[in-house]
Write a protein that holds these residues in place. Sequence first.
Motif, PDB file in Angstrom:
ATOM      1  N   GLU A  76       0.852  -1.099  -0.055  1.00  0.00           N
ATOM      2  CA  GLU A  76      -0.026  -0.076   0.055  1.00  0.00           C
ATOM      3  C   GLU A  76       1.005   1.190  -0.011  1.00  0.00           C
ATOM      4  O   GLU A  76       0.518   2.297  -0.226  1.00  0.00           O
ATOM      5  CB  GLU A  76      -0.773  -0.049   1.398  1.00  0.00           C
ATOM      6  CG  GLU A  76      -2.004  -1.135   1.063  1.00  0.00           C
ATOM      7  CD  GLU A  76      -2.824  -1.013   0.105  1.00  0.00           C
ATOM      8  OE1 GLU A  76      -3.534   0.190  -0.369  1.00  0.00           O
ATOM      9  OE2 GLU A  76      -3.233  -2.047  -0.856  1.00  0.00           O
ATOM     10  N   GLN A  77       1.944   1.020   0.168  1.00  0.00           N
ATOM     11  CA  GLN A  77       2.961   2.236   0.065  1.00  0.00           C
ATOM     12  C   GLN A  77       4.199   1.945  -0.830  1.00  0.00           C
ATOM     13  O   GLN A  77       5.371   2.054  -0.393  1.00  0.00           O
ATOM     14  CB  GLN A  77       3.570   2.565   1.592  1.00  0.00           C
ATOM     15  CG  GLN A  77       2.361   2.949   2.555  1.00  0.00           C
ATOM     16  CD  GLN A  77       2.885   3.270   3.912  1.00  0.00           C
ATOM     17  OE1 GLN A  77       3.726   4.595   4.108  1.00  0.00           O
ATOM     18  NE2 GLN A  77       2.602   2.343   4.758  1.00  0.00           N
ATOM     19  N   ALA A  78       3.952   1.131  -1.700  1.00  0.00           N
ATOM     20  CA  ALA A  78       5.150   0.608  -2.694  1.00  0.00           C
ATOM     21  C   ALA A  78       5.943   1.556  -3.042  1.00  0.00           C
ATOM     22  O   ALA A  78       7.181   1.194  -2.894  1.00  0.00           O
ATOM     23  CB  ALA A  78       4.407  -0.345  -3.764  1.00  0.00           C
ATOM     24  N   ASP A  79       5.434   2.749  -3.359  1.00  0.00           N
ATOM     25  CA  ASP A  79       6.569   3.674  -4.052  1.00  0.00           C
ATOM     26  C   ASP A  79       7.486   3.935  -3.123  1.00  0.00           C
ATOM     27  O   ASP A  79       8.775   3.922  -3.292  1.00  0.00           O
ATOM     28  CB  ASP A  79       5.766   5.201  -4.341  1.00  0.00           C
ATOM     29  CG  ASP A  79       5.117   4.858  -5.609  1.00  0.00           C
ATOM     30  OD1 ASP A  79       5.500   4.279  -6.705  1.00  0.00           O
ATOM     31  OD2 ASP A  79       4.065   5.610  -5.660  1.00  0.00           O
ATOM     32  N   THR A  80       7.323   4.291  -1.617  1.00  0.00           N
ATOM     33  CA  THR A  80       8.364   4.694  -0.716  1.00  0.00           C
ATOM     34  C   THR A  80       8.929   3.583  -0.302  1.00  0.00           C
ATOM     35  O   THR A  80      10.121   3.380  -0.093  1.00  0.00           O
ATOM     36  CB  THR A  80       7.607   5.268   0.536  1.00  0.00           C
ATOM     37  OG1 THR A  80       6.778   6.343  -0.105  1.00  0.00           O
ATOM     38  CG2 THR A  80       8.555   5.739   1.475  1.00  0.00           C
ATOM     39  N   CYS A  81       8.160   2.364  -0.229  1.00  0.00           N
ATOM     40  CA  CYS A  81       9.109   1.208   0.050  1.00  0.00           C
ATOM     41  C   CYS A  81      10.128   0.889  -1.082  1.00  0.00           C
ATOM     42  O   CYS A  81      11.217   0.160  -0.540  1.00  0.00           O
ATOM     43  CB  CYS A  81       8.042  -0.267   0.273  1.00  0.00           C
ATOM     44  SG  CYS A  81       7.091   0.114   1.999  1.00  0.00           S
ATOM     45  N   ALA A  82       9.750   0.951  -2.173  1.00  0.00           N
ATOM     46  CA  ALA A  82      10.841   0.599  -3.146  1.00  0.00           C
ATOM     47  C   ALA A  82      11.977   1.466  -3.141  1.00  0.00           C
ATOM     48  O   ALA A  82      13.200   0.980  -3.109  1.00  0.00           O
ATOM     49  CB  ALA A  82       9.954   0.909  -4.596  1.00  0.00           C
ATOM     50  N   ILE A  83      11.853   2.880  -2.755  1.00  0.00           N
ATOM     51  CA  ILE A  83      13.113   3.455  -2.324  1.00  0.00           C
ATOM     52  C   ILE A  83      13.915   3.199  -1.558  1.00  0.00           C
ATOM     53  O   ILE A  83      15.064   3.014  -1.535  1.00  0.00           O
ATOM     54  CB  ILE A  83      12.629   5.086  -2.301  1.00  0.00           C
ATOM     55  CG1 ILE A  83      11.960   5.611  -3.654  1.00  0.00           C
ATOM     56  CG2 ILE A  83      13.837   5.954  -1.820  1.00  0.00           C
ATOM     57  CD1 ILE A  83      11.185   6.859  -3.190  1.00  0.00           C
TER      58      ILE A  83
END
Length: 161
Positions: A76-83
């Motif tokens: 659900e927070q994949a963008d930030t988790c990807a960083i």
Amino acid sequence: MILRINGIVNDSIVDGEGIRLTIFTQGCPHHCPHCHNPQTHDFKGGYDIEIKKIISMMKENLLLDGITLSGGEPMEQADTCAILAEEAKKMGLNVWVYTGYTWEELQKESQKRLLCFTDVLVDGAFIYELRSLELRFKGSANQRIIDVPKSLQENRIIEKF
């Protein structure tokens, strides 16, 4: 960049192989009955943390083998988790992600980006009736422990264990 989390456990040995920094994201749409982290379900709960603070924690702990993104629901927070996962990989750490979604359900671009920096994905909702304390690194028998790089390379699911 901000990540909404419920908490962080340093030196975990139960959330993947080796010594891990485990980040419990806040917010989960699955609400699995008997979830062991029900306090992470509310998207308004927890607290915000700058990912640079988490990156500093990773750099400070020289014993870490990797990080684990758990939840809540990290997808659900994949963008930030990807960083965060990308930074971990740059440091030579491995990345495990626990998700209630199945591999087949992960279709958003942000989710696919997170998978590109993930070594192991534990997928699928926790199903209480399929639980066992004898399962390694997962809570219920329906969940899979997926070797993500091999699965992406071969375009099919390759389980790690």
